[in-house]
Design an enzyme around this catalytic site. Structure first.
Site, short mmCIF file in Angstrom:
data_model
loop_
_atom_site.label_atom_id
_atom_site.label_comp_id
_atom_site.label_asym_id
_atom_site.label_seq_id
_atom_site.Cartn_x
_atom_site.Cartn_y
_atom_site.Cartn_z
N CYS A 107 -10.36 -0.39 -10.32
CA CYS A 107 -9.65 0.62 -9.53
C CYS A 107 -8.30 0.11 -9.04
O CYS A 107 -7.65 0.77 -8.25
CB CYS A 107 -10.50 1.13 -8.37
SG CYS A 107 -10.94 -0.16 -7.21
N GLU B 60 -12.60 -8.56 -5.84
CA GLU B 60 -11.16 -8.75 -5.65
C GLU B 60 -10.83 -10.13 -5.09
O GLU B 60 -9.68 -10.46 -4.88
CB GLU B 60 -10.55 -7.63 -4.80
CG GLU B 60 -11.30 -7.25 -3.57
CD GLU B 60 -10.71 -6.04 -2.85
OE1 GLU B 60 -9.64 -5.54 -3.23
OE2 GLU B 60 -11.34 -5.60 -1.88
N ARG C 243 -14.60 3.89 -0.10
CA ARG C 243 -14.60 2.48 0.27
C ARG C 243 -14.66 2.38 1.79
O ARG C 243 -13.96 3.11 2.48
CB ARG C 243 -13.32 1.82 -0.24
CG ARG C 243 -13.20 0.38 0.17
CD ARG C 243 -12.08 -0.30 -0.54
NE ARG C 243 -10.78 0.13 -0.03
CZ ARG C 243 -9.61 -0.27 -0.54
NH1 ARG C 243 -9.61 -1.08 -1.59
NH2 ARG C 243 -8.48 0.12 -0.03
N ASN D 114 -5.54 -5.47 -7.85
CA ASN D 114 -4.35 -5.78 -7.05
C ASN D 114 -4.56 -7.04 -6.23
O ASN D 114 -3.75 -7.98 -6.27
CB ASN D 114 -4.02 -4.64 -6.08
CG ASN D 114 -3.91 -3.31 -6.77
OD1 ASN D 114 -3.68 -3.26 -7.97
ND2 ASN D 114 -4.11 -2.23 -6.04
N ASP D 115 -5.66 -7.06 -5.49
CA ASP D 115 -5.93 -8.25 -4.69
C ASP D 115 -6.37 -9.41 -5.58
O ASP D 115 -6.02 -10.56 -5.31
CB ASP D 115 -6.99 -7.95 -3.64
CG ASP D 115 -6.37 -7.32 -2.41
OD1 ASP D 115 -5.34 -7.85 -1.95
OD2 ASP D 115 -6.87 -6.30 -1.93
N HIS E 143 0.80 -1.22 0.00
CA HIS E 143 0.00 0.00 0.00
C HIS E 143 0.84 1.27 0.00
O HIS E 143 0.44 2.28 -0.56
CB HIS E 143 -1.00 -0.03 1.15
CG HIS E 143 -2.15 -0.89 0.79
ND1 HIS E 143 -2.19 -2.23 1.10
CD2 HIS E 143 -3.25 -0.64 0.05
CE1 HIS E 143 -3.28 -2.75 0.60
NE2 HIS E 143 -3.95 -1.82 -0.05
N ARG F 287 -9.54 5.49 -0.39
CA ARG F 287 -9.18 4.46 0.61
C ARG F 287 -9.33 5.07 2.00
O ARG F 287 -8.41 5.70 2.51
CB ARG F 287 -7.74 3.99 0.40
CG ARG F 287 -7.51 3.20 -0.88
CD ARG F 287 -6.06 2.72 -0.97
NE ARG F 287 -5.88 1.67 -1.95
CZ ARG F 287 -5.49 1.87 -3.22
NH1 ARG F 287 -5.27 3.09 -3.65
NH2 ARG F 287 -5.33 0.84 -4.02
C1 PEP Z 1 -7.18 -3.67 -5.15
O1 PEP Z 1 -7.07 -4.64 -4.40
O2 PEP Z 1 -6.99 -3.69 -6.37
C2 PEP Z 1 -7.55 -2.36 -4.58
C3 PEP Z 1 -7.85 -1.35 -5.37
O3 PEP Z 1 -7.53 -2.24 -3.25
P1 PEP Z 1 -6.22 -2.14 -2.36
O4 PEP Z 1 -5.04 -2.02 -3.27
O5 PEP Z 1 -6.40 -0.97 -1.47
O6 PEP Z 1 -6.23 -3.44 -1.61
MG MG Z 2 -7.88 -4.59 -2.38
#
Ligand code: PEP
Ligand code: MG
Length: 764
Positions: free
Chosen positions: A681, A610, A512, A633-634, A369, A476
């Site tokens: 996102c 995710e 979120r 990302n997740d 992060h 976030r």
């Molecule tokens: C993701 O997981 O793509 C996301 C946007 O959330 P974060 O990166 O904050 O987990």
């Molecule tokens: Mg995420």
């Protein structure tokens, strides 16, 4: 065996220089193995020769003098084959090469094992014995394990030596090396040249070193102030929690009693005075002693108090560290490069506005992060530079290459000039892109896609305003929570959210709900788990704590009064039942706010996709909510079973993996089938190569960091939708992530937009 191994590794780890580390190594191994000789040869990268760096048993005069290439002798053979060689009679082997002056002719048996770090051969560890015998399997296993454990320690010590000007290949001749390169992973694009300031990660008792001090009374005062600070903090957290979770208030009463117990404090003060120890060191010793005492108790309740003692110790330690960091604050140079074992989002705000130019973290990866925040703020960042000798880098001049994920210390005039040139080119590119700020993200044939920004801090929100974003696709909310030392109250949250909503009104802001857990920890709400990414994260935490969730939703709704541009998004959804439960709570909070007499519209509510389970249920989810947003990302982490923070597997983490692309396409289709808007996102959306594939899949909106938004827009404006669709067809039939990214990058270059994907060649 394991204890001996651990002890040796610890001792080597504690050495203050590479020379000392190697001397300890050969001495301890020779003793543990009861052999006549133990030697270590390290590769000199300039000459490509393996130099005898330390020995126990061979002639000491040969150290630093004799060397072998990989085609010479048994040492060279071990290195070339990258596997152990175990010989009963070395001298009769065809590869034997007698090293004159070492005195090794006396020794018959030979066992050599390679020292390999991240696929890179560093050297060879050898034991020899005069008696003719073959080392047995357990001895071989010991040496292999030893060298595997030592590889990282040696790589680190070597890097330290080089960075500090210690020539690893000539221990006596301290020669300052320039342009020493430490590899890592790209965290945020861009390059920076500046001066290092080192920040320590959050308080970890186990990491505290011993340090002798002259002014012991000053340390006693610091300790007493820290105890007081911890008491105030515990009281505050306890009070906040009292409203939220009355049951847990009791825990804080226990802490207060421990703080008030003179025994613990007096013992720390005694140690400071008797041992002339700094406060942190004395605290660590006493807390760990107390904790060990409790841990040994048979009574389960009492045994668990060890955790409380350690937690209390960490809080006091944090207070002590704060006083140190305050001193540091005065010294932030104009071009600060923040270096830390583990950068955290809260560290970014410690540097005064305008002084931070680069970031380097020994741990973490591009998907951590803190790297995401760095991209949002446009600060060049290198992550996972595992060999970085952080503790010794204060004040050094450094070049951070965020494109290639490299750090250079002691830059030469030539290197500095080269990177300065890149900084200028970058500035020119950004300036050039300003002209399209108010134009839509529209292909040459008129296909439009909305581009929004991801935010977390008010600074990055304000920065996004002049980038032409059409709203916020992901705010976030955990970021402001991470900057505090307790849960923000409802009115504090209302204020924070209102600033975001106001800054973008009338454009939508997608907030979120609190997404903590995984790598996002709140110091005041610790979650300790073996598998945090598969544990209590995101919606799982907030559904278990409706009081936290309701309070946050109420704050969001109140912040939206007069603007009505709020959208609410739920993270880490795995099942439709979680959405139903969350919706029920959102309606309840809405009703409560309306009952207070406030006039606010019911916001749109969407879910993040995710978790792989959500991909397979995307249609059902789409039918329940107002929008879907993919957290790529997740999703990448969970689909590929690759921890997004772990630098060791960072190369396996690839959002262009066909499995991820197929999942993304499936979600886009599910959304369309239910007439539910879909967006992405995650970081893939802000990667120009990823963005055009997502546009071709039919995504309605992409949300990304402010730095990349103009680049993505520029690319979209330079192509037509058919080109994007053809490219998508082509890559969806491919099975290799690297070939997929290269194909897309090549297509972008053919459009004359190569500068947008890899802006500059930074190969030094
Ligand atoms: C993701 O997981 O793509 C996301 C946007 O959330 P974060 O990166 O904050 O987990
Ligand atoms: Mg995420």
């Amino acid at each position: 065996m394991l204890t001996t191994l651990k002890r040796i590794v610890q001792e080597v780890n504690g050495a203050s220089s590479l020379g000392e580390a190697l001397t300890i190594l050969v001495d301890r191994v020779q003793r543990a193995m009861e052999t006549d000789v133990c030697s270590v040869y390290l590769l000199n990268p300039d000459t490509r020769r393996y130099v005898l760096m330390a020995t126990q048993g061979l002639n000491q005069d040969a150290v630093g003098q004799v060397s072998l290439s990989s085609s010479e002798g048994l040492v060279g053979w071990v290195a070339a084959r990258e596997e152990p060689i175990n010989l009963e009679d070395a001298s009769s082997h065809p590869r034997y090469h007698y090293l004159s002056g070492t005195g090794e002719e006396r020794y018959k048996s030979f066992l050599g094992v390679p020292i390999i770090h991240h696929r890179r051969i560093l050297g060879v560890l050898v034991i020899q014995q005069s008696e003719q015998r073959k080392f047995d399997e357990s001895e071989e296993a010991f040496m292999v394990t030893m060298s595997a454990q030592l590889a990282a320690v040696l790589a680190h010590a070597e890097a330290t030596g080089q960075i500090l000007g210690f020539d690893s290949n000539n221990q006596d001749n301290a020669k300052k090396k320039s342009d020493v390169m430490i590899p890592g992973a790209p965290g945020a694009p861009g390059v920076a040249i500046g001066t290092v300031v080192v920040l320590s990660p959050t308080a970890d008792l186990y990491d505290v070193p011993d340090r002798h001090v002259k002014d012991v009374e000053r340390e006693v005062q610091r300790f007493q102030a820290a105890i007081e600070g911890a008491r105030v903090q515990i009281q505050q957290v306890g009070e906040t929690l009292a409203d939220l979770r009355p049951g847990e208030q009791a825990l804080f009463d226990v802490y207060i009693r421990m703080v008030d117990d003179d025994a613990l404090g007096n013992e720390v003060i005694r140690r400071i005075r008797d041992e002339q120890q700094w406060a942190q060191g004395a605290l660590r010793a006493v807390i760990l002693e107390y904790a060990a005492h409790f841990e040994q108790m048979d009574d389960v309740y009492l045994a668990e108090r060890a955790t409380d003692i350690k937690d209390l110790g960490a809080r006091v330690l944090a207070q002590l560290q704060e006083t140190i960091e305050l001193v540091q604050e005065l010294d932030f140079p104009a071009n600060t490069i923040l270096v830390s074992e583990e950068l955290t989002p809260s560290m970014l705000v410690e540097v005064p506005e305008g002084k931070l130019v680069g970031l380097v973290s020994a741990r973490g990866s591009a998907n951590s992060h803190v790297a995401i925040l760095a991209r949002a703020l446009g600060i060049p960042t290198v992550m996972g530079a595992v060999d970085l000798p952080c503790k010794q880098m204060e004040g050094l001049e450094l070049v951070v290459d965020g494109y290639r994920g490299r750090v250079y210390s002691h830059p030469s005039k030539r290197l500095r000039k080269q990177f300065q040139g890149i900084v200028e080119e970058e500035k020119a590119l950004v300036k050039g892109l300003e002209t399209i700020k108010d134009l839509p993200a529209e292909t040459l044939d008129g296909k439009r896609i909305a581009l929004c920004v991801n935010t977390g801090l008010i600074t990055d929100a304000l920065r996004s305003l002049d980038r032409g974003a059409e709203g916020v696709g992901l705010y976030r909310t955990e970021v402001p929570f991470m900057m505090k030392d307790r849960f923000p109250s409802e009115s504090e949250q209302t204020d924070i959210y209102q600033r975001q909503l106001k800054a973008f009104a009338p454009q939508p802001v997608t907030m979120r709900t609190l997404d903590i857990g995984g790598d996002k920890a709140l110091t005041y709400f610790p979650i300790e788990e073996d598998n945090p990414f598969l544990g209590w994260r995101g919606i799982r935490v907030t559904l278990d704590h409706p009081e936290i969730f309701l309070l946050q939703i109420r704050a969001m709704l109140k912040a939206s009064v007069g603007y009505n541009n709020l959208q609410i998004m739920l993270p880490m959804i795995t099942s439709p039942s979680e959405v139903e439960e969350a919706q029920r709570l959102i309606y309840r909070a809405y009703q409560e706010v309306v009952d207070e007499g406030l006039k606010v519209e019911m916001p749109k509510v969407g879910v993040m996709i995710e978790v792989p389970a959500a991909v397979y249920q995307a249609r059902t989810l789409a039918s329940m909510v107002d929008f879907l947003s993919v957290g790529s990302n997740d999703l990448t982490q969970y689909l590929l079973a690759v921890d997004r923070n772990n630098p060791r597997v960072a190369e396996l983490y690839d959002a262009f993996h066909p499995a991820v692309l197929h999942a993304l396409q499936q979600v886009a289709q599910a959304g369309k089938a239910e007439n539910c808007p879909v967006s992405v996102c995650g970081e893939l959306a802000g990667n120009p190569a990823g963005a055009i594939l997502l546009m071709a899949m039919g995504y309605d909106m992409l949300s990304m960091n402010a730095t990349n938004l103009p680049r993505v827009k520029s690319l979209i404006r330079h192509m037509n939708s058919e080109q994007a669709a053809d490219l998508l067809d082509k890559v969806m039939a491919m099975d290799n992530p690297q070939i997929i990214s290269s194909t897309v990058e090549l297509a972008i270059k053919k459009l004359g937009q190569g500068k947008l994907v890899r802006p500059v060649d930074t190969s030094a």
